[in-house]
Design a protein around this motif. Sequence first.
Motif, PDB file in Angstrom:
ATOM      1  N   LEU A 110       0.819  -1.213   0.000  1.00  0.00           N
ATOM      2  CA  LEU A 110       0.000   0.000   0.000  1.00  0.00           C
ATOM      3  C   LEU A 110       0.854   1.265   0.000  1.00  0.00           C
ATOM      4  O   LEU A 110       0.603   2.201  -0.778  1.00  0.00           O
ATOM      5  CB  LEU A 110      -0.938   0.005   1.213  1.00  0.00           C
ATOM      6  CG  LEU A 110      -2.022  -1.072   1.268  1.00  0.00           C
ATOM      7  CD1 LEU A 110      -2.905  -0.867   2.489  1.00  0.00           C
ATOM      8  CD2 LEU A 110      -2.866  -1.078  -0.008  1.00  0.00           C
ATOM      9  N   VAL A 111       1.858   1.309   0.859  1.00  0.00           N
ATOM     10  CA  VAL A 111       2.644   2.534   1.022  1.00  0.00           C
ATOM     11  C   VAL A 111       3.758   2.642  -0.018  1.00  0.00           C
ATOM     12  O   VAL A 111       3.817   3.609  -0.786  1.00  0.00           O
ATOM     13  CB  VAL A 111       3.234   2.607   2.453  1.00  0.00           C
ATOM     14  CG1 VAL A 111       4.120   3.842   2.604  1.00  0.00           C
ATOM     15  CG2 VAL A 111       2.104   2.630   3.487  1.00  0.00           C
ATOM     16  N   LYS A 118      -5.168   7.286   0.677  1.00  0.00           N
ATOM     17  CA  LYS A 118      -6.388   6.898   1.385  1.00  0.00           C
ATOM     18  C   LYS A 118      -6.828   5.530   0.887  1.00  0.00           C
ATOM     19  O   LYS A 118      -6.646   5.197  -0.289  1.00  0.00           O
ATOM     20  CB  LYS A 118      -7.505   7.918   1.125  1.00  0.00           C
ATOM     21  CG  LYS A 118      -8.801   7.651   1.896  1.00  0.00           C
ATOM     22  CD  LYS A 118      -9.761   8.817   1.697  1.00  0.00           C
ATOM     23  CE  LYS A 118     -11.006   8.642   2.563  1.00  0.00           C
ATOM     24  NZ  LYS A 118     -11.889   9.827   2.488  1.00  0.00           N
ATOM     25  N   ILE A 119      -7.414   4.732   1.792  1.00  0.00           N
ATOM     26  CA  ILE A 119      -8.011   3.456   1.401  1.00  0.00           C
ATOM     27  C   ILE A 119      -9.474   3.450   1.825  1.00  0.00           C
ATOM     28  O   ILE A 119      -9.813   3.903   2.932  1.00  0.00           O
ATOM     29  CB  ILE A 119      -7.251   2.250   2.001  1.00  0.00           C
ATOM     30  CG1 ILE A 119      -7.814   0.943   1.450  1.00  0.00           C
ATOM     31  CG2 ILE A 119      -7.271   2.271   3.532  1.00  0.00           C
ATOM     32  CD1 ILE A 119      -6.952  -0.286   1.758  1.00  0.00           C
ATOM     33  N   PHE A 147      -1.627   7.588   5.950  1.00  0.00           N
ATOM     34  CA  PHE A 147      -2.741   7.535   4.996  1.00  0.00           C
ATOM     35  C   PHE A 147      -4.057   7.410   5.763  1.00  0.00           C
ATOM     36  O   PHE A 147      -4.091   6.964   6.907  1.00  0.00           O
ATOM     37  CB  PHE A 147      -2.583   6.384   3.995  1.00  0.00           C
ATOM     38  CG  PHE A 147      -2.569   5.000   4.597  1.00  0.00           C
ATOM     39  CD1 PHE A 147      -3.736   4.303   4.849  1.00  0.00           C
ATOM     40  CD2 PHE A 147      -1.352   4.376   4.907  1.00  0.00           C
ATOM     41  CE1 PHE A 147      -3.715   3.019   5.390  1.00  0.00           C
ATOM     42  CE2 PHE A 147      -1.315   3.096   5.452  1.00  0.00           C
ATOM     43  CZ  PHE A 147      -2.504   2.420   5.696  1.00  0.00           C
ATOM     44  N   GLU A 148      -5.131   7.835   5.100  1.00  0.00           N
ATOM     45  CA  GLU A 148      -6.459   7.805   5.695  1.00  0.00           C
ATOM     46  C   GLU A 148      -7.129   6.451   5.465  1.00  0.00           C
ATOM     47  O   GLU A 148      -6.837   5.772   4.478  1.00  0.00           O
ATOM     48  CB  GLU A 148      -7.366   8.870   5.061  1.00  0.00           C
ATOM     49  CG  GLU A 148      -7.244  10.263   5.635  1.00  0.00           C
ATOM     50  CD  GLU A 148      -8.322  11.159   5.028  1.00  0.00           C
ATOM     51  OE1 GLU A 148      -9.493  11.079   5.476  1.00  0.00           O
ATOM     52  OE2 GLU A 148      -7.981  11.909   4.107  1.00  0.00           O
ATOM     53  N   VAL A 149      -8.053   6.101   6.365  1.00  0.00           N
ATOM     54  CA  VAL A 149      -8.865   4.902   6.199  1.00  0.00           C
ATOM     55  C   VAL A 149     -10.333   5.305   6.291  1.00  0.00           C
ATOM     56  O   VAL A 149     -10.753   5.900   7.272  1.00  0.00           O
ATOM     57  CB  VAL A 149      -8.549   3.847   7.281  1.00  0.00           C
ATOM     58  CG1 VAL A 149      -9.466   2.625   7.105  1.00  0.00           C
ATOM     59  CG2 VAL A 149      -7.082   3.429   7.232  1.00  0.00           C
TER      60      VAL A 149
END
Length: 311
Positions: A110-111, A118-119, A147-149
């Motif tokens: 992901l990163v 964002k996910i 990151f946002e969730v």
Amino acid sequence: MKIFNSIQEFNSPTKTVVTLGTFDGVHKGHSSILDRLIATSKGSGCESLVLTFFPHPRMVLQQNTDIKLLSTIQEKAQMLEDHGLDNLIIHPFDLAFSRLTAEEFVKDILVDRLNICKIIIGHDHRFGRNRTANIDDLIRFGNEYGFEVEKISALAVNEVSVSSTRIRNALAAGEIAIANMYLGYPYFLTGTVVTGKQLGRTIGFPTANISVKEDYKLIPANGVYVVSAIIDGKAEEGMMNIGVRPTVDGNSLSIEVHFLNLDKDLYGREITINVHHRLRDEQKFASFDALKEQLFADRENSVMYFKQNSV
């Protein structure tokens, strides 16, 4: 839309808003998630990205599964592109991938690889080796890695899950109206027109025999259906038989389409058949004459369907 055949192929300096899942059928339940993903990406200056997998994880992790899918990889990609998605990754799913730890998945994929900002993910999503991590772990990783969730509600997640199962069950039972209601569009089959026995032509009902190469594609229950297709830019109406052709002692599954107003050589062409309505079960007739009489009735009923319904 850009398509990548593995996570390793993706490399972009632009931040991404990500969601992941099988997105089989890209049905109405998926649409709300995709709409949210795309709207969020546009509002944040990031690109939208769907991470999906092939083979389907159940095909790998449950070796005896006989799951059939609503869409082929190519069909899924086209529908996602039609939604306005920026990036699609179709990653080969295998046992090695399933054994990634939760932190390896977050940091390495992901990163570091997807450049996530964002996910958007289901509230009950579990990930990492043995599916030990949950949404709370993902939020913690988000705080750590920046990151946002965003959690997808239980209602939306349930709609996706119930819809996929309901669609598969409906198609297996020949309940095309129910399947199409959950899909939000007519179920369709894409295949190549191949040479058949040409028996239909001898009784005034020439057919295009459709070969679907993907053996994992779900074929609706045997029977006769009202269908349509776009051929050379024109909508063509027709009727389709799925079955073993018992009247002529057939013993293998065939998909045959008789177009109502088309007399054209289609051999070797790839066409997409949209399935609108089920007329009847496949049945064995006592004679060719009885079969021919029924086909005339099927054609009349198909014409009537198109007069009463816009497709």
